[in-house]
Write an enzyme that holds these catalytic residues in place. Structure first.
Site, PDB file in Angstrom:
ATOM      1  N   THR A 170      -6.310  -1.135  -8.899  1.00  0.00           N
ATOM      2  CA  THR A 170      -5.233   0.111  -8.423  1.00  0.00           C
ATOM      3  C   THR A 170      -3.903  -0.639  -8.092  1.00  0.00           C
ATOM      4  O   THR A 170      -3.881  -1.613  -7.286  1.00  0.00           O
ATOM      5  CB  THR A 170      -5.843   0.564  -7.228  1.00  0.00           C
ATOM      6  OG1 THR A 170      -7.086   1.055  -7.225  1.00  0.00           O
ATOM      7  CG2 THR A 170      -5.031   1.698  -6.669  1.00  0.00           C
TER       8      THR A 170
ATOM      9  N   ALA B  83       3.581  -2.294  -4.909  1.00  0.00           N
ATOM     10  CA  ALA B  83       3.467  -2.302  -6.189  1.00  0.00           C
ATOM     11  C   ALA B  83       3.369  -3.847  -6.651  1.00  0.00           C
ATOM     12  O   ALA B  83       3.925  -4.616  -6.291  1.00  0.00           O
ATOM     13  CB  ALA B  83       4.813  -1.719  -6.962  1.00  0.00           C
ATOM     14  N   SER B  84       2.607  -3.983  -7.655  1.00  0.00           N
ATOM     15  CA  SER B  84       2.573  -5.275  -8.284  1.00  0.00           C
ATOM     16  C   SER B  84       2.110  -6.479  -7.475  1.00  0.00           C
ATOM     17  O   SER B  84       2.571  -7.486  -7.593  1.00  0.00           O
ATOM     18  CB  SER B  84       3.793  -5.518  -9.230  1.00  0.00           C
ATOM     19  OG  SER B  84       4.300  -4.616  -9.824  1.00  0.00           O
ATOM     20  N   ARG B  85       1.136  -6.049  -6.503  1.00  0.00           N
ATOM     21  CA  ARG B  85       0.748  -7.007  -5.488  1.00  0.00           C
ATOM     22  C   ARG B  85       1.760  -7.803  -4.733  1.00  0.00           C
ATOM     23  O   ARG B  85       1.340  -8.810  -3.969  1.00  0.00           O
ATOM     24  CB  ARG B  85       0.040  -8.145  -6.353  1.00  0.00           C
ATOM     25  CG  ARG B  85      -1.185  -7.549  -7.081  1.00  0.00           C
ATOM     26  CD  ARG B  85      -2.159  -7.127  -6.233  1.00  0.00           C
ATOM     27  NE  ARG B  85      -3.464  -6.381  -7.139  1.00  0.00           N
ATOM     28  CZ  ARG B  85      -3.698  -5.203  -7.194  1.00  0.00           C
ATOM     29  NH1 ARG B  85      -2.880  -4.298  -6.916  1.00  0.00           N
ATOM     30  NH2 ARG B  85      -4.767  -4.849  -7.898  1.00  0.00           N
ATOM     31  N   LEU B  86       2.912  -7.069  -4.344  1.00  0.00           N
ATOM     32  CA  LEU B  86       4.050  -7.853  -3.721  1.00  0.00           C
ATOM     33  C   LEU B  86       3.913  -7.049  -2.391  1.00  0.00           C
ATOM     34  O   LEU B  86       4.636  -6.114  -2.105  1.00  0.00           O
ATOM     35  CB  LEU B  86       5.271  -7.773  -4.468  1.00  0.00           C
ATOM     36  CG  LEU B  86       6.497  -8.828  -3.994  1.00  0.00           C
ATOM     37  CD1 LEU B  86       5.839 -10.273  -4.075  1.00  0.00           C
ATOM     38  CD2 LEU B  86       7.790  -8.594  -4.567  1.00  0.00           C
TER      39      LEU B  86
END
Ligand SMILES: Cc1cc2nc3c(=O)[nH]c(=O)nc-3n(C[C@H](O)[C@H](O)[C@H](O)COP(=O)(O)O)c2cc1C
Length: 211
Positions: free
Chosen positions: A8, A187-190
């Site tokens: 997710t 977002a994007s694991r940041l």
């Protein structure tokens, strides 16, 4: 679909140093309130990790019943596995995961028993059948089968009826935090991670961790 493909992306919110309260308990109160308002399922459920004397960790879900500047409180059986582990090693770690809000809170510190008066007050506020179960169950001990457990319950019900007393081995614990981390999925694991750690002078210091 393979398990490895389940993922997710978290896009709901951000957490900056400026958004967070200087007091981590006030920050926790704000997020707990937001979890309540978002109708997160069982927002008061948390994982509690303890460590046995031999260094082996164990964890389980418990319900938080109170929190304030003194710490975070839950109730259980002092003779249970977690109770035995805490008697030997008072360090514990709490974990909340509020999935719909894409948030995690990690809390670490030392645990103490609450006063007998506090345990008594909470015990008496519980539904009578829950009080009877607390008396009937030697939590974390083996039992032959379901029928044996129900027989133990019937026995205490016959003995105490509507007025089961609090067993001495049942009561509260309070974790006094020295580390609290607020994690907001991005977002994007940041992701955003803001940590509060108690310094030598007993003051909370805030810093950001890399995700
Ligand atoms: C949602 C949920 C809430 C729970 N709340 C409590 C609780 O407040 N107190 C408790 O003793 N056990 C609670 N349990 C059961 C514990 O997870 C655990 O099985 C029990 O405390 C025995 O753990 P131990 O053998 O490690 O001591 C809860 C379980 C779940 C899934």
């Amino acid at each position: 679909m393979s398990i490895a493909d389940i993922r997710t992306d978290y896009t709901q919110a951000a957490l900056s140093e400026l958004d967070t309260d200087p007091d981590p308990v006030a920050q926790f109160a704000k997020w707990f309130d937001e979890a309540l308002r978002a109708e997160v399922p069982e927002p008061n459920a948390m994982s509690v990790a303890t460590v046995a004397a031999n260094g082996r960790p164990s964890s389980r879900i418990l319900l938080i019943k109170d929190f304030d500047q003194r710490g975070f409180t839950w109730f259980t059986n002092y003779d249970s596995r977690k109770g035995r582990e805490l008697a030997q090693n008072p360090h514990a770690a709490l974990l909340f995961h509020w999935i719909p809000l894409e948030r995690e809170v990690r809390i670490e510190g030392k645990v103490e028993r609450v006063s007998a008066a506090e345990s008594e007050q909470y015990f008496q506020s519980r539904p009578v059948k829950s009080r009877l179960s607390a008396l009937a169950s030697s939590q974390s001990q083996p039992v032959a089968d379901r029928a044996a457990l129900e027989a133990q319950y019937a026995e205490v019900e016959a003995q105490f009826g509507q007025h089961p007393p609090r067993p001495e081995h049942w009561g509260g614990y309070r974790l006094k935090p020295d580390y609290i981390e607020f994690w907001q999925g991005r977002a994007s694991r940041l992701h955003d991670r803001i940590v509060y750690a108690l310094d030598q002078d007993g003051k909370w210091q805030r810093h950001r961790l890399q995700p």
